[in-house]
Write a protein that holds these residues in place. Structure first.
Motif, PDB file in Angstrom:
ATOM      1  N   LYS A 521       0.830  -1.208   0.000  1.00 55.11           N
ATOM      2  CA  LYS A 521       0.000   0.000   0.000  1.00 55.11           C
ATOM      3  C   LYS A 521       0.862   1.255   0.000  1.00 55.11           C
ATOM      4  CE  LYS A 521      -4.027  -1.984   2.378  1.00 55.11           C
ATOM      5  NZ  LYS A 521      -4.870  -1.905   3.598  1.00 55.11           N
ATOM      6  N   ARG A 522       1.917   1.263   0.817  1.00 50.83           N
ATOM      7  CA  ARG A 522       2.778   2.447   0.907  1.00 50.83           C
ATOM      8  C   ARG A 522       3.499   2.692  -0.417  1.00 50.83           C
ATOM      9  NH1 ARG A 522       5.640   2.172   6.920  1.00 50.83           N
ATOM     10  NH2 ARG A 522       3.708   1.919   8.146  1.00 50.83           N
ATOM     11  N   PHE A 523       4.013   1.632  -1.031  1.00 51.51           N
ATOM     12  CA  PHE A 523       4.700   1.790  -2.301  1.00 51.51           C
ATOM     13  C   PHE A 523       3.738   2.284  -3.379  1.00 51.51           C
ATOM     14  CE2 PHE A 523       8.304  -1.450  -1.395  1.00 51.51           C
ATOM     15  CZ  PHE A 523       9.014  -0.445  -0.747  1.00 51.51           C
ATOM     16  N   ALA A 524       2.512   1.725  -3.416  1.00 51.26           N
ATOM     17  CA  ALA A 524       1.540   2.126  -4.423  1.00 51.26           C
ATOM     18  C   ALA A 524       1.172   3.601  -4.282  1.00 51.26           C
ATOM     19  CB  ALA A 524       0.284   1.249  -4.324  1.00 51.26           C
ATOM     20  N   GLU A 525       1.086   4.068  -3.049  1.00 46.45           N
ATOM     21  CA  GLU A 525       0.770   5.478  -2.819  1.00 46.45           C
ATOM     22  C   GLU A 525       1.914   6.384  -3.238  1.00 46.45           C
ATOM     23  OE1 GLU A 525      -0.127   5.594   1.287  1.00 46.45           O
ATOM     24  OE2 GLU A 525      -2.104   4.644   1.091  1.00 46.45           O
ATOM     25  N   GLY A 526       3.149   5.859  -3.205  1.00 49.04           N
ATOM     26  CA  GLY A 526       4.301   6.683  -3.543  1.00 49.04           C
ATOM     27  C   GLY A 526       4.588   6.718  -5.034  1.00 49.04           C
ATOM     28  N   LEU A 527       3.876   5.907  -5.839  1.00 53.53           N
ATOM     29  CA  LEU A 527       4.092   5.899  -7.286  1.00 53.53           C
ATOM     30  C   LEU A 527       3.014   6.714  -7.983  1.00 53.53           C
ATOM     31  CD1 LEU A 527       5.043   2.138  -7.842  1.00 53.53           C
ATOM     32  CD2 LEU A 527       6.584   4.114  -7.736  1.00 53.53           C
ATOM     33  N   ARG A 528       3.287   7.054  -9.237  1.00 57.33           N
ATOM     34  CA  ARG A 528       2.321   7.797 -10.034  1.00 57.33           C
ATOM     35  C   ARG A 528       1.263   6.852 -10.622  1.00 57.33           C
ATOM     36  NH1 ARG A 528       6.755   9.990 -13.991  1.00 57.33           N
ATOM     37  NH2 ARG A 528       7.236   7.768 -13.750  1.00 57.33           N
ATOM     38  N   GLY A 529       0.203   7.439 -11.148  1.00 57.45           N
ATOM     39  CA  GLY A 529      -0.861   6.622 -11.718  1.00 57.45           C
ATOM     40  C   GLY A 529      -0.440   5.871 -12.958  1.00 57.45           C
ATOM     41  N   THR A 530       0.562   6.388 -13.679  1.00 55.02           N
ATOM     42  CA  THR A 530       1.045   5.710 -14.897  1.00 55.02           C
ATOM     43  C   THR A 530       2.070   4.629 -14.606  1.00 55.02           C
ATOM     44  OG1 THR A 530       2.717   7.430 -15.146  1.00 55.02           O
ATOM     45  CG2 THR A 530       0.619   7.734 -16.323  1.00 55.02           C
ATOM     46  N   ASP A 531       2.522   4.532 -13.360  1.00 54.88           N
ATOM     47  CA  ASP A 531       3.500   3.512 -12.990  1.00 54.88           C
ATOM     48  C   ASP A 531       2.793   2.218 -12.615  1.00 54.88           C
ATOM     49  OD1 ASP A 531       5.400   5.448 -13.378  1.00 54.88           O
ATOM     50  OD2 ASP A 531       5.443   6.032 -11.249  1.00 54.88           O
ATOM     51  N   THR A 532       3.585   1.136 -12.617  1.00 54.31           N
ATOM     52  CA  THR A 532       3.051  -0.195 -12.271  1.00 54.31           C
ATOM     53  C   THR A 532       3.888  -0.791 -11.160  1.00 54.31           C
ATOM     54  OG1 THR A 532       2.227  -0.613 -14.511  1.00 54.31           O
ATOM     55  CG2 THR A 532       2.562  -2.531 -13.095  1.00 54.31           C
ATOM     56  N   LEU A 533       3.216  -1.226 -10.077  1.00 50.27           N
ATOM     57  CA  LEU A 533       3.862  -1.922  -8.980  1.00 50.27           C
ATOM     58  C   LEU A 533       3.362  -3.360  -8.977  1.00 50.27           C
ATOM     59  CD1 LEU A 533       5.654  -1.860  -6.380  1.00 50.27           C
ATOM     60  CD2 LEU A 533       3.548  -1.303  -5.118  1.00 50.27           C
ATOM     61  N   ALA A 534       4.271  -4.348  -8.868  1.00 45.70           N
ATOM     62  CA  ALA A 534       3.902  -5.766  -8.905  1.00 45.70           C
ATOM     63  C   ALA A 534       4.657  -6.511  -7.832  1.00 45.70           C
ATOM     64  CB  ALA A 534       4.200  -6.370 -10.278  1.00 45.70           C
TER      65      ALA A 534
END
Length: 894
Positions: A521-534
């Motif tokens: 959750k923390r990593f997803a909040e720190g990325l932009r909407g165009t980025d992808t976290l997996a």
């Protein structure tokens, strides 16, 4: 008449062929004998004629020959030549000198000569009154030779010469030809006449009756209409004459009986089939009763029918109620002789009208001839009653229903009951169908939701709901294609959580799952909407940072991610965990243009980040050359398993008291095709930090099992010790994998000894207890490796199902008093717990003697032998003794 026969298939023609063939053979033999006898008879007749001619002229020839009158001889021979059968003649004296010849004659060499040619035949044997006949002396002529005697008046007859007559064979052949034609003609006439007689017999007596039967059978097989006459059977009835008892008559009688039975069955089947079709199309009970009455009336000949209950209340009738006879609807209470519907409502009943008249003579009324019960729901107690006489062919001799008729009626009764039940339940079924359709629609919607969820789960991590490795790789490939077309730049980040294993070991997997969810959750909040976290698996994450081409932008994003780990994570029990992570970044297209290279370089940078204070690192080809080589080596490790570059070496473990070989410890070695021999400490520690440690451990276990089977085949039953990595030891599927390997190799579990480090066993004692208990239950011996270097709890140690303790080599490298005390204490403690003790790293005689004095059970080290390959291990076993009597020399081995 004869043309009606089928010459290819008729049994009469086949019979005629057999008889005529036999007769033809006999006729040929008899005719041949007649021709032979006739030819011999003609030959004998010719010779008799030649003899007569010779005897007629022998006196004249004798006088002329005696007087040496050649002119007379020639004159007589010329007269003989005029006889029809004479082709030539000759006369010779006693010295075989030719005295005269006319026409054709044969010399002594069997040659044909003219009358002006002389010849001598010296081979004739002559006696008085003896005739020499040589028909074989010439190919085309018969020869008759007569001895010529002259008798003086005062003396005995004296042989003076010979006369030979010749006749052409053409005369014999001409006569034989006429006889041949006559004999052959007579034989052919007799044969043809006999063939006609047999043909007539085969056609009229055998073939034609069988043809009639065959045609009747074929027509019968095609009969499918009610009461259809399959064939004109008048001829069959003539064949089935009761006064005839031959096979044809018997066959015709049997066919007629079979035909009647088949026709009855055809009628029944046709009726039932048509009735079944109509009943299946019925929508009301009235239609059901109408169809049943119509077809049974056609089949059995009843007059009318009603449907009534036990009180004779009519629910349906084939006639208008105003036209129904009184006896058809009379109440049963007024007629005690009517069938009791209570007792017969489940049975088919029949009563012949003539019998009913006699039974009910006092009542003077008829009763139902045929009663069919209705066993349908909603029609309890109701019957279908048929009135009127049934067809006589449906009855037996005692005026009862035939077995076939009863079977048909039972089928009809079941069909009626089933149809009425279906009609009665149609409304219920329709309601159920509507309800079922609603359920199906609801289930379809649920399945659609489930399918959508399954599709989501297929490409997302079920714990964090982040994209999984599959979706990440797909998006990475798409981003590479897009960036290639539009000349964009992006970054790939490899993220690894630090000390996550300790969180699982100390706080449990539930706490570990909570940490993973919170960090995602923390990593997803720190990325932009165009980025992808997996989430790539375990504690590994990855990110795609689109439209990023400057280090300053990357530094900003990475600092934001790292800063989100500054706050502790609070567990359910109130404990606080401070998370941390290492991040490596690779840029497209600066560093690589393929997904494999980008991710590999990001991994290399991530390993470099572990040594950085910032917690993240950007791949740099110059600075990360060593990390790149290391990453390549780790990647090659996966291929090393499949390419058979890995081998196991075996270090002997001996009994301290007797120096008898007690087993081996399996030690892995990597022989790289380019780098050469790679020491275990160069790849095993790093493999433990990656996903390769699992396959690597599985390969070691499989290879140890395979080698143990080879030892067993040679008669050596020794255990092989295998070290388990702490990361693999906690894998829940390891016990099942080991059990499968043991079953695959048909190996007793006692042959594989598992060595677990003290730290691995004590990090999470409860979990270790569960796993070690599974191994122990399987029958595998358990050894605690490097004992004394960790922080064991004696309480847990006494509860674990162990078999032995291994003293770490650090206590044996020096001969200090403190080390001696530790070694003595470990040995006494192990023995007190009924455990064996193994000392490793024994290199000198003094160390060996010390362990022997202190009562150590087993030992291993260079003093007893270095690790050797499987081939040398087998040679060692065979060279040092049989089975367990393997005494090793107390000398160092290099």
């Amino acid at each position: 008449m004869f043309l009606r026969l089928n010459f290819g298939k008729s049994i009469g023609i086949r019979f005629l062929r057999t008889v005529f063939g036999c007769y033809l053979v006999v006729t040929v033999m008899v005719t041949s004998w007649q021709l032979y006898v006739e030819y011999n008879s003609i030959e004998k007749e010719l010779m008799v004629k030649l003899e007569g001619v010779a005897n007629s002229f022998k006196d004249g020839i004798g006088k002329a020959l005696w007087n040496i009158d050649n002119d007379s001889i020639a004159f007589i021979l010329a007269g003989i030549k005029k006889i029809e059968i004479i082709s030539g003649a000759k006369v010779t004296n006693l010295q075989n000198d030719l005295q005269g010849a006319v026409g054709v004659y044969v010399n002594n060499d069997g040659e044909y000569l003219n009358s002006n040619t002389n010849a001598v035949d010296s081979n004739l044997e002559v006696s008085q009154d003896k005739v020499i006949v040589r028909p074989e002396s010439a190919n085309n002529y018969y020869e008759y030779t007569l001895a010529i005697f002259f008798e003086e008046s005062t003396g005995a007859p004296e042989l003076i010469g010979f006369m030979s007559l010749y006749s052409n064979q053409a005369a014999v052949f001409q006569r034989f030809k006429k006889s041949f034609v006559i004999i052959i003609s007579i034989a052919l006439i007799k044969t043809f006449a006999l063939w006609l007689i047999f043909l007539y017999f085969a056609n009229n007596v055998v073939a034609k009756p069988l043809t009639d039967l065959a045609n009747a059978t074929e027509a019968l097989s095609k009969s499918d209409k009610l009461h259809r006459q399959p064939y004109n059977i008048s001829q069959l009835k003539l064949l089935a004459d009761p006064d005839k008892n031959d096979e044809i008559s018997t066959l015709a009688k049997s066919f007629l009986g079979m035909q009647n039975s088949i026709l009855e069955k055809i009628d029944n089947l046709y009726c039932i089939n048509e009735m079944a079709i109509k009943l299946s199309q019925s929508t009301t009970t009235k239609q059901v009763f109408e169809y049943v009455e119509r077809y049974l009336k056609t089949l059995f000949g009843c007059q009318f029918a009603i449907v009534a209950d036990k009180n004779n209340k009519v629910f349906w009738s084939s006639l208008p109620k105003s036209e129904l006879p009184a006896f058809a609807i009379k109440h049963s209470a007024d007629n005690d002789d009517l069938p009791d519907t209570k007792t017969h409502d489940r049975n088919i009943t029949y009563q012949h009208p003539s019998v009913a008249d006699q039974i009910h003579s006092l009542v003077k009324e008829e009763v139902a001839t045929l009663v069919l019960p209705i066993l349908a729901a909603g029609f309890e107690g109701k019957q279908i009653r048929f009135f009127g006489p049934l067809n006589i062919d449906r009855l037996t001799g005692d005026l009862q229903l035939t077995k076939e008729t009863k079977s048909v009626l039972q089928v009809v009764s079941v069909m009626i009951s089933n149809t009425l039940t279906n009609l009665n339940q149609r409304e219920v079924i329709e309601q159920q169908n509507e309800l079922l359709e609603e359920r199906v629609d609801e289930r379809t919607r649920e399945l659609a939701d489930v399918n959508a969820e399954l599709k989501h789960l297929a490409v997302h991590d079920p714990l964090t709901q982040l994209p999984n490795r599959t979706l990440f790789n797909d998006r990475l490939e798409q981003l590479i294609q897009l960036s290639e077309r539009e000349s964009r730049c992006f970054a790939v980040a490899s993220i690894d959580l630090t000390k996550f294993k300790l969180i699982n070991d100390n706080y449990g997997h539930d706490a570990g799952d909570l940490v993973l969810v919170e960090i995602s959750k923390r990593f997803a909040e720190g990325l932009r909407g165009t980025d992808t976290l997996a989430r790539m698996g375990g504690d590994e994450f990855a990110a795609l940072l689109s439209d990023t081409d400057k280090h300053r932008a990357i530094d900003t994003i990475m600092q934001q991610l790292i800063s989100r780990l500054d706050k502790p994570i609070v567990l359910q029990d109130g404990s606080q965990i401070m998370p941390n992570a290492n991040i490596g970044i690779a840029l497209y297209p600066d560093h690589a243009v393929t997904s494999e290279q980008l991710f590999k370089f990001a991994d290399i940078a991530m390993y470099n980040a572990k040594r950085s204070d910032k917690g993240y690192s950007i791949f740099c080809p110059d600075k990360n050359l060593q990390e790149q080589e290391f990453a390549e080596l780790i990647n090659e490790l996966e291929l090393a398993i499949t390419k058979q570059e890995l081998v196991l070496h075996y270090q002997p473990i001996v009994d301290v008291k007797t120096k008898i070989l007690n087993g081996f410890e399996a030690l892995i070695r990597w022989v790289h095709p380019v780098r050469g021999k790679i020491p275990p400490n160069m790849f095993i520690p790093h493999a433990e930090k990656s996903r390769h440690i699992g396959p690597l451990t599985h390969w070691v276990l499989s290879e140890a099992c395979r080698q143990s089977v080879k030892f067993e085949a040679e008669g050596f039953s020794l255990p092989i010790s295998v070290n388990l990595s702490p990361r693999v030891f906690t894998s829940p599927e390891l016990p099942d994998q080991l059990s499968a390997l043991l079953q695959q190799h048909k190996l007793p579990p006692s042959r594989i000894k598992l060595e677990i480090t003290e730290n691995a066993a004590m990090t999470n004692p409860n979990q270790a207890m569960e796993i070690i208990s599974k191994f122990s239950a399987m029958g595998c011996p358990i050894s605690i490796d490097d004992f004394g270097t960790g922080h064991s709890s004696l309480a847990y140690l006494t509860r674990l199902p162990l078999n032995e303790l291994k003293i770490d080599r650090s206590f044996l490298v020096s001969d200090s008093n403190s080390n001696r005390v530790v070694v003595e204490t470990i040995i006494e403690l192990a023995h007190a717990l009924d455990l064996k003790v193994v000392a490793e790293g024994i290199e000198t005689e003094d160390t060996y003697e010390l362990l022997k004095q202190r009562g150590c059970d087993y030992a291993q080290g260079y003093y007893f032998g270095r690790p050797i390959d499987a081939q040398r291990a087998m040679k060692l076993l065979k060279s040092t003794g049989d089975n367990n009597s393997l005494l090793l020399p107390p000398t160092n081995q290099t």
